[in-house]
Design an enzyme around this catalytic site. Sequence first.
Site, PDB file in Angstrom:
ATOM      1  N   HIS A 129      -0.158   4.634   7.134  1.00  0.00           N
ATOM      2  CA  HIS A 129       0.409   5.185   5.907  1.00  0.00           C
ATOM      3  C   HIS A 129       0.766   6.654   6.118  1.00  0.00           C
ATOM      4  O   HIS A 129       0.347   7.260   7.102  1.00  0.00           O
ATOM      5  CB  HIS A 129      -0.584   5.046   4.744  1.00  0.00           C
ATOM      6  CG  HIS A 129      -1.102   3.659   4.562  1.00  0.00           C
ATOM      7  ND1 HIS A 129      -2.378   3.289   4.955  1.00  0.00           N
ATOM      8  CD2 HIS A 129      -0.516   2.550   4.055  1.00  0.00           C
ATOM      9  CE1 HIS A 129      -2.557   1.993   4.682  1.00  0.00           C
ATOM     10  NE2 HIS A 129      -1.443   1.532   4.144  1.00  0.00           N
ATOM     11  N   ASP A 180      -3.140   7.936   8.273  1.00  0.00           N
ATOM     12  CA  ASP A 180      -4.234   7.160   8.850  1.00  0.00           C
ATOM     13  C   ASP A 180      -3.776   6.178   9.923  1.00  0.00           C
ATOM     14  O   ASP A 180      -4.497   5.266  10.287  1.00  0.00           O
ATOM     15  CB  ASP A 180      -4.973   6.397   7.749  1.00  0.00           C
ATOM     16  CG  ASP A 180      -4.055   5.471   6.955  1.00  0.00           C
ATOM     17  OD1 ASP A 180      -2.885   5.298   7.350  1.00  0.00           O
ATOM     18  OD2 ASP A 180      -4.510   4.915   5.934  1.00  0.00           O
ATOM     19  N   SER A 202       0.800  -1.223   0.000  1.00  0.00           N
ATOM     20  CA  SER A 202       0.000   0.000   0.000  1.00  0.00           C
ATOM     21  C   SER A 202       0.833   1.274   0.000  1.00  0.00           C
ATOM     22  O   SER A 202       0.339   2.335  -0.394  1.00  0.00           O
ATOM     23  CB  SER A 202      -0.945   0.017   1.211  1.00  0.00           C
ATOM     24  OG  SER A 202      -0.223  -0.164   2.415  1.00  0.00           O
TER      25      SER A 202
END
Length: 391
Positions: free
Chosen positions: A360, A357, A48
């Site tokens: 990340h 968040d 991610s």
Amino acid sequence: MPRKHTSMAPAVILRVTALLRFILLVAGAATATATAARFSRVFSFGDSLTDTGNLALLPAGRDVPERRLPYGQTFFHRATGRASDGRIAIDFIAEALELPRLKPYLAGEGADGFRHGANFAVGGATARDAGFFQRRGLRSVPVSLATEMGWFKELLPLLASSCPQEQRKITASSLFFVGEMGGNDYLNAIFQNRTLDEAKTFVPGIIDAIRSSLTELVGVGAKTVLVQGMLPIGCEPRVLELFKLKHGRSTGGDGDYDADTGCLTSFNELAEQHNRVLTAALDELRRAHPGTAIVYADLYRAVTDIAVSPRRYGFGGEPLFACCGGGGGPYNVRLAARCGDEGTAACGEPSEYVSWDGIHYTEAANRVIARGIVEGRYTVPPISLSVSSSD
């Protein structure tokens, strides 16, 4: 009169070895710098931290928060599948090379859509395959680094018909970016109530998987490969919150917290172990393939430098506090919810935060990390890419 044979003192041997190693690194840096100016494409792999939208295009990603605002709000003003409020590190690296931002492979673009490269990274992707986790009773996204390599090998013939010589021209003039891999392997165990000691046993297999993929890239003609190391897991707000809830401890007053950063020492030791084994593997690959520039990108140091001195890099004084959360407390994290879920909200100025968040990074942090990489501050050997003037 016969010559008298003498042996070098250990200290001299160490100095000579260090000098030879420095010469090799400088030579490698020259190679990387020389090829940087002529990169025609970037191919990126990872999870991610590098995904530009692949997870959101998979059935498994139908309901992920990255598909909706506030993800993407800062730069794109819409959700793009990136796990950030805006651009991620690979976006800034592409811009530094004056190339377009990479399209996700699963977007289904034809060969013309991937003239400047492609992004194969998937949020949640692991270094080990899904079977590894199934055998241990652990859940995982059904995408591994080997899966992403398979996609690349499917795309390459489309870019150059089936002519091996043309394919090798493409790979030789491309930058291959292998983003941080292994983080999800460890976090799958940690967030599913497995011990840190069990997670540490994953290290050799994870590095073997990365080594195997790098060997494949060299085999198809890659001449410049940038490999990102493990992030400092113990600085992730969601990991810090999990630890706090499990042990009933707050930051400060406990020996497992680093005094300079507030990060969890034991979790960062896992990341450091991963990076030691990875850099040793990269050294072996450099010796085996002297014609390829294999560059290590030190994500760990990039993040911990910010955590130690956030204001020096333009951030507020709480580098371990998530911008988008809903938990309050020391990390603004609620484990039962993610950014974008009901009851969560984004901060007013994401550019003042390191963590977006809780797992990340914000666009602002991604910019700092990427700039440190392309300028060579966080690479071994050092590289120097021409940084784009765009913000």
